[in-house]
Design an enzyme around this catalytic site. Structure first.
Site, PDB file in Angstrom:
ATOM      1  N   HIS A 122       1.245  -1.114  -0.328  1.00 35.99           N
ATOM      2  CA  HIS A 122       0.028  -0.110   0.334  1.00 35.99           C
ATOM      3  C   HIS A 122       0.705   1.318  -0.392  1.00 35.99           C
ATOM      4  O   HIS A 122       0.893   2.176   0.893  1.00 35.99           O
ATOM      5  CB  HIS A 122      -0.712   0.193   1.233  1.00 35.99           C
ATOM      6  CG  HIS A 122      -2.558   0.698   1.564  1.00 35.99           C
ATOM      7  ND1 HIS A 122      -3.290  -0.037   0.825  1.00 35.99           N
ATOM      8  CD2 HIS A 122      -2.986   1.788   0.794  1.00 35.99           C
ATOM      9  CE1 HIS A 122      -4.379   0.581   0.680  1.00 35.99           C
ATOM     10  NE2 HIS A 122      -3.588   2.295   0.643  1.00 35.99           N
TER      11      HIS A 122
ATOM     12  N   GLU B 240      -3.859   0.423  -5.332  1.00 29.56           N
ATOM     13  CA  GLU B 240      -4.445   1.067  -6.151  1.00 29.56           C
ATOM     14  C   GLU B 240      -3.010   1.467  -7.111  1.00 29.56           C
ATOM     15  O   GLU B 240      -2.344   2.397  -7.353  1.00 29.56           O
ATOM     16  CB  GLU B 240      -4.700   2.352  -6.354  1.00 29.56           C
ATOM     17  CG  GLU B 240      -6.417   2.486  -5.316  1.00 29.56           C
ATOM     18  CD  GLU B 240      -6.903   3.721  -4.499  1.00 29.56           C
ATOM     19  OE1 GLU B 240      -6.386   4.241  -4.982  1.00 29.56           O
ATOM     20  OE2 GLU B 240      -8.376   3.727  -4.484  1.00 29.56           O
TER      21      GLU B 240
ATOM     22  N   ASN C 224     -11.505  -0.716  -5.146  1.00 24.63           N
ATOM     23  CA  ASN C 224     -12.423   0.447  -4.538  1.00 24.63           C
ATOM     24  C   ASN C 224     -12.439   1.399  -5.398  1.00 24.63           C
ATOM     25  O   ASN C 224     -12.117   2.279  -6.279  1.00 24.63           O
ATOM     26  CB  ASN C 224     -10.660   0.912  -4.591  1.00 24.63           C
ATOM     27  CG  ASN C 224      -9.067   0.420  -3.267  1.00 24.63           C
ATOM     28  OD1 ASN C 224      -9.823  -0.853  -2.774  1.00 24.63           O
ATOM     29  ND2 ASN C 224      -8.465   0.865  -3.289  1.00 24.63           N
TER      30      ASN C 224
ATOM     31  N   GLU D  91     -12.390  -1.508  -0.405  1.00 29.75           N
ATOM     32  CA  GLU D  91     -12.458   0.221  -0.320  1.00 29.75           C
ATOM     33  C   GLU D  91     -13.571   1.075  -0.612  1.00 29.75           C
ATOM     34  O   GLU D  91     -13.993   0.957  -2.429  1.00 29.75           O
ATOM     35  CB  GLU D  91     -11.285   0.982  -0.380  1.00 29.75           C
ATOM     36  CG  GLU D  91     -10.292   0.825   0.284  1.00 29.75           C
ATOM     37  CD  GLU D  91      -8.722   1.975  -0.113  1.00 29.75           C
ATOM     38  OE1 GLU D  91      -9.017   3.019  -0.500  1.00 29.75           O
ATOM     39  OE2 GLU D  91      -7.533   1.228  -0.225  1.00 29.75           O
TER      40      GLU D  91
HETATM   41  C1  BGP Z   1      -7.166   5.574  -1.494  1.00 28.39           C
HETATM   42  C2  BGP Z   1      -6.278   5.153  -1.120  1.00 28.39           C
HETATM   43  C3  BGP Z   1      -6.446   4.667   0.766  1.00 28.39           C
HETATM   44  C4  BGP Z   1      -6.922   5.543   1.016  1.00 28.39           C
HETATM   45  C5  BGP Z   1      -8.193   6.432   0.318  1.00 28.39           C
HETATM   46  C6  BGP Z   1      -8.898   7.681   1.011  1.00 28.39           C
HETATM   47  O1  BGP Z   1      -7.220   5.390  -2.941  1.00 28.39           O
HETATM   48  O2  BGP Z   1      -6.319   3.230  -1.487  1.00 28.39           O
HETATM   49  O3  BGP Z   1      -5.236   4.033   1.198  1.00 28.39           O
HETATM   50  O4  BGP Z   1      -5.906   7.227   1.386  1.00 28.39           O
HETATM   51  O5  BGP Z   1      -7.957   6.728  -0.640  1.00 28.39           O
HETATM   52  O6  BGP Z   1      -8.331   8.722   0.337  1.00 28.39           O
HETATM   53  P1  BGP Z   1      -7.802  10.322   0.777  1.00 28.39           P
HETATM   54  O7  BGP Z   1      -7.350   9.674   1.941  1.00 28.39           O
HETATM   55  O8  BGP Z   1      -6.843  10.952  -0.438  1.00 28.39           O
HETATM   56  O9  BGP Z   1     -10.084  10.651   1.130  1.00 28.39           O
END
Ligand code: BGP
Length: 485
Positions: A120, A166, A295, A386
């Site tokens: 990650h 991602e 996600n 996610e």
């Molecule tokens: C995704 C990631 C996560 C998380 C989420 C929310 O892209 O995999 O790790 O952070 O987004 O994003 P943010 O924290 O920028 O709002």
């Protein structure tokens, strides 16, 4: 009201090591590229970083107990590579392995299925220093070595494994937009690194087949469906380009072991195709994931590019709205003008969708569209790895969080997942982002996603007390009734 979800549906929640653990130098951990990047002035909100995060490293038992009390059936977390191999390769740090073993045992004690993400976004800094990380093919072997250590140690304790989180997001933000480490703006390097990561993904899956024959492995992809601005065939064609460029360019390789031809040709014209060495395509084609991690936050809307099809007056505003809110375009860079997709499509705001306080479009139906499209193209079981709402949660006088807005958001998305299942899509689980509040990569601690509030802010670690929000009790009931409430 929600209808039935499949039996044994994995009702879960997710996190990532850098965002939750803290203990950044504890018990022999090495540095990662995020430990370095977050300390460059101006890169993250108020210089926030993961040094302490929400201290899950020391409080994992308390956190898992909260998961158990909620009835959670799956917990997705990531392993920090630099805890296991502080120098990226070579010497193994047993204390790092022990931390994850303790966490996994604690989850198992309460029958919570661990879903382990190998990567990650936190490659060890030592490998960045030694050979520029993902720019070098050496990273394929080093990632494989790291993955094999985990496969061997946890093969009897972990069934579900995620390779890369991602890949589309961290390669674009890291190699093109200078918004994530390694803080580079070079489209050619982005495609080169992406190809190397694809090879690392394939090689690790080969190892997995050898070492964890009964496990299930797949990538987690940040997917959003791309819509045409309207039914003008020029815009529809642009949306097709957007879908292929932003999604299938990345995903086809995982499942079909090849890059989509149309995009390849386009990149060839721009001189940014990755270097393919002999044996590469064979390696990519030798493996296939068991499931697809998805996600989902939102999709995108596009129109034919502005140069060939000048914007009408009423479209100008939508264009401005988009540039004002898109997190990755806040400071348009010179280079953006020559970016590969500009000849193919232009992003605009969707006039039908509302936005969160953070400017992200809210599009539950997009979840159903995403699942339908992915089922048709890839025909694999899917796990939502996610989905969630980032918001400014405020404690009431009674120290409670009344996050009805989060409940509404999650419920609307679950309704669409359930409809997709009724449509015939194979969804095996849902991991909400996130279980506790945690660090938002660039936005500090005020952008909150959790079911459990953490008493800390950007400047101050405060008590780090855990306070279940209203949404915690709502999700508990969803799980108990298998989605019926
Ligand atoms: C995704 C990631 C996560 C998380 C989420 C929310 O892209 O995999 O790790 O952070 O987004 O994003 P943010 O924290 O920028 O709002």
């Amino acid at each position: 009201k929600l209808d039935d979800f499949p039996e044994n549906f994995l009702w879960g929640a997710a996190s990532a090591a850098y965002q939750i653990e803290g203990g950044w130098k504890e018990d022999g951990k090495g540095s990662s590229i995020w430990d370095t990047f977050s300390k460059i002035p101006g890169k993250t909100y108020k210089g926030t970083n993961g040094n302490v995060a929400v201290d899950h490293y020391h409080r994992y038992k308390e956190d898992v107990k909260l998961m158990a009390d909620m009835g959670l059936r799956a917990y997705r977390f990531s392993v920090a590579w630099s805890r296991i191999l502080p120098n990226g390769s070579g010497e193994i740090n047993d204390k790092g392995l022990q931390f994850y073993e303790n966490l996994i045992d604690e989850l198992r004690k309460y029958n919570i299925e661990p879903v382990l993400t190998l990567y990650h976004w936190d490659i060890p800094q030592a490998l960045q220093d030694a050979y520029q990380g993902w720019e070098s093919r050496q990273a394929i072997d080093d990632f494989n070595e790291y993955a094999r250590v985990l496969f061997k140690r946890f093969k009897n304790k972990v069934k579900y494994w995620v390779t890369f989180n991602e890949q589309n997001v961290f390669t674009a933000l890291g190699y093109r937009w200078e918004a994530h480490p390694p803080n580079i703006a070079n489209v050619k390097k982005m495609f080169e690194a992406n190809h190397i990561i694809n090879l690392a993904n394939a090689k690790a899956i080969q190892s997995f087949r050898e070492l964890v024959p009964n496990g299930r492995i797949g990538p987690s992809f940040g997917y959003g469906p791309i819509y045409p601005f309207d039914s003008n065939p020029n815009h529809v064609l642009a949306a097709l380009n957007g879908e292929e460029f932003q999604n299938h360019w990345w995903m086809d390789v995982y499942i079909h072991g090849k890059y989509p031809k149309v995009i390849w040709k386009q990149l060839e014209r721009l001189g940014v195709t990755p270097t393919i060495e002999s044996g590469d395509m064979e390696l990519l084609q030798s493996v296939k994931p068991d499931f697809l991690g998805v996600n989902y936050y939102h999709g995108g809307t596009v129109r034919a590019n502005k140069i060939e099809f000048p914007l009408k007056d009423e479209e100008q505003q939508l264009d401005k709205d988009f540039e004002a809110t898109d997190p990755y375009l806040m400071e348009p860079k010179e280079e953006q003008a020559q970016s590969p997709e500009v000849p193919m499509f232009t992003n605009v705001s969707n006039p039908y969708l509302e936005k969160t306080d953070w400017g992200w479009e809210i599009d539950p139906i997009g979840m159903r569209i995403a699942l339908r499209r992915l089922q048709s193209r890839y025909d694999l079981p899917m796990m939502i790895t996610e989905n969630g709402l980032g918001a400014f949660d405020e404690l009431t006088e009674n120290r409670e969080i009344e996050d009805q807005y989060r409940i509404d958001y999650l419920r609307e998305h679950l309704v669409e997942i359930q409809k997709a299942i009724t449509d015939g899509v194979d969804v095996i689980g849902y991991c909400a982002w996130s279980f506790t509040d945690l660090l938002s990569w660039l936005n500090g601690y005020r952008k909150r996603y959790g079911f459990v509030y953490i008493d800390r802010d950007d400047e101050n670690e405060k008590s780090l007390e855990r306070i279940p929000k209203k949404s915690y009790y709502w999700y508990k009931n969803i799980i108990k009734t298998n989605g019926k409430s």
